[in-house]
Enzyme design. Structure first.
Site, PDB file in Angstrom:
ATOM      1  CB  SER A 124     -10.482 -15.149 -26.534  1.00 43.75           C
ATOM      2  OG  SER A 124      -9.481 -14.392 -25.917  1.00 43.75           O
ATOM      3  CE1 TYR A 148     -14.665 -12.075 -23.923  1.00 45.55           C
ATOM      4  CE2 TYR A 148     -12.305 -12.396 -23.597  1.00 45.55           C
ATOM      5  CZ  TYR A 148     -13.392 -12.276 -24.438  1.00 45.55           C
ATOM      6  OH  TYR A 148     -13.213 -12.370 -25.795  1.00 45.55           O
ATOM      7  CE  LYS A 152     -15.238 -15.033 -26.139  1.00 46.65           C
ATOM      8  NZ  LYS A 152     -16.232 -14.955 -27.200  1.00 46.65           N
TER       9      LYS A 152
HETATM   10  N1  LIG Z   1     -11.738  -7.833 -30.281  1.00 50.46           N
HETATM   11  C1  LIG Z   1     -10.950  -8.613 -29.556  1.00 50.46           C
HETATM   12  O1  LIG Z   1      -9.902  -8.187 -29.056  1.00 50.46           O
HETATM   13  C2  LIG Z   1     -11.307 -10.071 -29.359  1.00 50.46           C
HETATM   14  C3  LIG Z   1     -10.295 -10.977 -28.967  1.00 50.46           C
HETATM   15  C4  LIG Z   1     -10.642 -12.307 -28.763  1.00 50.46           C
HETATM   16  C5  LIG Z   1     -11.958 -12.736 -28.939  1.00 50.46           C
HETATM   17  N2  LIG Z   1     -12.909 -11.829 -29.314  1.00 50.46           N
HETATM   18  C6  LIG Z   1     -14.298 -12.293 -29.469  1.00 50.46           C
HETATM   19  O2  LIG Z   1     -14.714 -12.059 -30.791  1.00 50.46           O
HETATM   20  C7  LIG Z   1     -16.104 -11.745 -30.812  1.00 50.46           C
HETATM   21  C8  LIG Z   1     -16.306 -10.464 -31.591  1.00 50.46           C
HETATM   22  O3  LIG Z   1     -15.521  -9.444 -30.995  1.00 50.46           O
HETATM   23  P1  LIG Z   1     -15.555  -7.946 -31.525  1.00 50.46           P
HETATM   24  O4  LIG Z   1     -14.268  -7.333 -31.137  1.00 50.46           O
HETATM   25  O5  LIG Z   1     -15.990  -7.908 -32.927  1.00 50.46           O
HETATM   26  O6  LIG Z   1     -16.680  -7.360 -30.563  1.00 50.46           O
HETATM   27  P2  LIG Z   1     -17.817  -6.281 -30.876  1.00 50.46           P
HETATM   28  O7  LIG Z   1     -18.358  -5.864 -29.569  1.00 50.46           O
HETATM   29  O8  LIG Z   1     -17.293  -5.229 -31.793  1.00 50.46           O
HETATM   30  O9  LIG Z   1     -18.884  -7.146 -31.673  1.00 50.46           O
HETATM   31  C9  LIG Z   1     -19.823  -7.945 -31.021  1.00 50.46           C
HETATM   32  C10 LIG Z   1     -21.163  -7.688 -31.671  1.00 50.46           C
HETATM   33  O10 LIG Z   1     -22.128  -8.520 -30.991  1.00 50.46           O
HETATM   34  C11 LIG Z   1     -23.287  -7.735 -30.760  1.00 50.46           C
HETATM   35  N3  LIG Z   1     -23.939  -8.329 -29.583  1.00 50.46           N
HETATM   36  C12 LIG Z   1     -23.558  -8.243 -28.288  1.00 50.46           C
HETATM   37  N4  LIG Z   1     -24.444  -8.899 -27.519  1.00 50.46           N
HETATM   38  C13 LIG Z   1     -25.394  -9.401 -28.343  1.00 50.46           C
HETATM   39  C14 LIG Z   1     -26.576 -10.166 -28.136  1.00 50.46           C
HETATM   40  N5  LIG Z   1     -26.989 -10.523 -26.914  1.00 50.46           N
HETATM   41  N6  LIG Z   1     -27.306 -10.535 -29.215  1.00 50.46           N
HETATM   42  C15 LIG Z   1     -26.918 -10.168 -30.468  1.00 50.46           C
HETATM   43  N7  LIG Z   1     -25.827  -9.414 -30.712  1.00 50.46           N
HETATM   44  C16 LIG Z   1     -25.075  -9.048 -29.654  1.00 50.46           C
HETATM   45  C17 LIG Z   1     -22.806  -6.318 -30.570  1.00 50.46           C
HETATM   46  O11 LIG Z   1     -23.809  -5.359 -30.853  1.00 50.46           O
HETATM   47  C18 LIG Z   1     -21.642  -6.250 -31.559  1.00 50.46           C
HETATM   48  O12 LIG Z   1     -22.084  -5.799 -32.823  1.00 50.46           O
HETATM   49  C19 LIG Z   1     -16.551 -11.674 -29.362  1.00 50.46           C
HETATM   50  O13 LIG Z   1     -17.166 -12.896 -29.031  1.00 50.46           O
HETATM   51  C20 LIG Z   1     -15.255 -11.505 -28.600  1.00 50.46           C
HETATM   52  O14 LIG Z   1     -15.341 -12.061 -27.304  1.00 50.46           O
HETATM   53  C21 LIG Z   1     -12.608 -10.521 -29.544  1.00 50.46           C
END
Ligand SMILES: NC(=O)c1ccc[n+]([C@@H]2O[C@H](COP(=O)([O-])OP(=O)(O)OC[C@H]3O[C@@H](n4cnc5c(N)ncnc54)[C@H](O)[C@@H]3O)[C@@H](O)[C@H]2O)c1
Length: 338
Positions: A124, A148, A152
């Site tokens: 991120s 958070y 990362k």
């Molecule tokens: N969406 C954003 O704004 C953003 C920005 C930067 C980085 N990210 C990173 O990208 C990744 C995906 O983000 P997203 O927006 O799709 O999030 P999201 O919450 O929609 O997807 C994450 C998925 O991981 C699953 N999950 C959570 N904990 C788990 C575990 N212990 N075991 C197995 N599955 C698990 C959840 O059920 C979910 O389906 C994350 O690592 C997040 O930190 C997201």
């Protein structure tokens, strides 16, 4: 060979699964459904016409995860699973370290035991902390300003040490800026279990009457209109960025590379609201409130490295991002009403 997506039923993972299937990859999804719904499996299959393998499980469960790796001829892991709400990470830091850092260690350790050494990590832009220059390139100093971001950063450090210890790994850390929008089909999008705290989902909630007004946190920043500026990137472009990183892993010379995934353009809070109002013909009632602590005035990516090495560039405009976010919200509301 297949590509395993941890957290592949979530927002970014599901769009990436569609992009991967459409380009002929066999996809295995491992997700504990803590922030997604099992119906997403059907949506991905409907969109692609391809059957995917889904296993419900947590990355904290080492044995189950390792078995899934072993049973499915996995070649590469794309690691999306984790907790992602900055505000929650301040309240529940230990949960964040356990799931994000502990979970990533499990995933990497299981891969090591199964001799799988291609890894793409959802990092991120928060790893950069408050920018000291703009646009932010991949060499910008790293400094997390909340738990958070710290998780990362720690995972990136673990990956750097791993790459130093064994140069046969091929790792890409993808530093996302601000993902928004949804799939053009409206079959998948951002549909979290809890009420989201990011700007676009809040705009959409106000526009659909679920909330009375949108709080704009501060209008006295040193920006053109006084509100914070961010680099919004459409989730379908982001999904393509994973495909580009995957294609590059095979020819990546260094064991580890980091890439910014953004548009390279900044857009203020007021500009985003106004674009949303224009494309939807709706009004978004808003009120100015105090600044939130920890918000940088402006943050946007230098995307030169992604453009030159991954041959990837975000294509969708702010208007397209607003429209697809709104269309998906309508689709969900109509579905619930049926
Ligand atoms: N969406 C954003 O704004 C953003 C920005 C930067 C980085 N990210 C990173 O990208 C990744 C995906 O983000 P997203 O927006 O799709 O999030 P999201 O919450 O929609 O997807 C994450 C998925 O991981 C699953 N999950 C959570 N904990 C788990 C575990 N212990 N075991 C197995 N599955 C698990 C959840 O059920 C979910 O389906 C994350 O690592 C997040 O930190 C997201």
């Amino acid at each position: 060979m297949s590509i395993l997506l941890t957290g592949g039923l979530g927002y970014i993972g599901s769009h990436t699964a569609v992009a991967l299937c459409k380009s002929g990859h066999q996809v295995v999804i491992y997700d504990d459904l803590s922030n997604s719904k099992v119906e997403v499996v059907k949506s991905i299959e409907k969109l692609t016409g391809i059957k995917i393998i889904f296993v419900k499980g947590s990355i904290l469960d080492f044995d189950t995860f390792q078995t899934v790796l072993r049973d499915n001829n996995v070649d590469t892991v794309i690691h999306f699973a984790g907790l992602k709400a900055v505000a929650d990470s301040v309240i529940y830091p230990i949960d964040y370290y356990e799931v994000n850092v502990g979970g990533a260690i499990n995933v990497i350790k299981a891969m090591k035991e199964e001799q799988i050494k291609k890894f793409i990590f959802s990092s991120s832009a928060t790893v950069y902390g408050t920018p000291i220059f703009l646009p932010i390139n991949e060499n910008h100093r790293k400094k997390a300003i909340n738990p958070y971001g710290q998780t990362k950063l720690q995972i990136e450090s673990i990956l750097e040490d791993l790459a130093r210890s064994d140069s046969s790994w091929r790792i890409a850390c993808l530093r996302y800026f601000n993902p928004v929008g949804s799939h053009s089909s409206c079959l998948i999008g951002e549909n979290p279990i809890d009420i989201p705290n990011n700007l676009m989902p809040r705009i959409v909630r106000v526009a659909s009457g679920l909330e009375k007004e949108l709080l704009v946190f501060g209008d006295d920043y040193p920006t053109a209109d006084g509100t914070c500026e961010r680099d919004y990137v459409h989730v379908e472009d982001l999904a393509d960025g994973h495909l580009a990183a995957l294609n590059n892993l095979g020819k990546q010379e260094q064991p580890l590379e980091c890439f910014n995934l953004g548009t390279g353009q900044s857009c203020s809070v007021l500009e985003l609201i106004s674009a949303f109002e224009n494309v939807t013909d709706l009004k978004v009632p808003k009120a100015i409130s105090n600044r939130r602590s920890g918000d940088a005035a402006t943050c946007y990516a230098d995307v030169k490295k992604s453009r030159e090495i991954l041959n990837w560039e975000a294509k969708k405009s702010i208007n397209e991002m607003c429209l697809s976010s709104w269309e998906y919200q309508n689709f969900i509301i109509n579905k619930r009403l049926l």
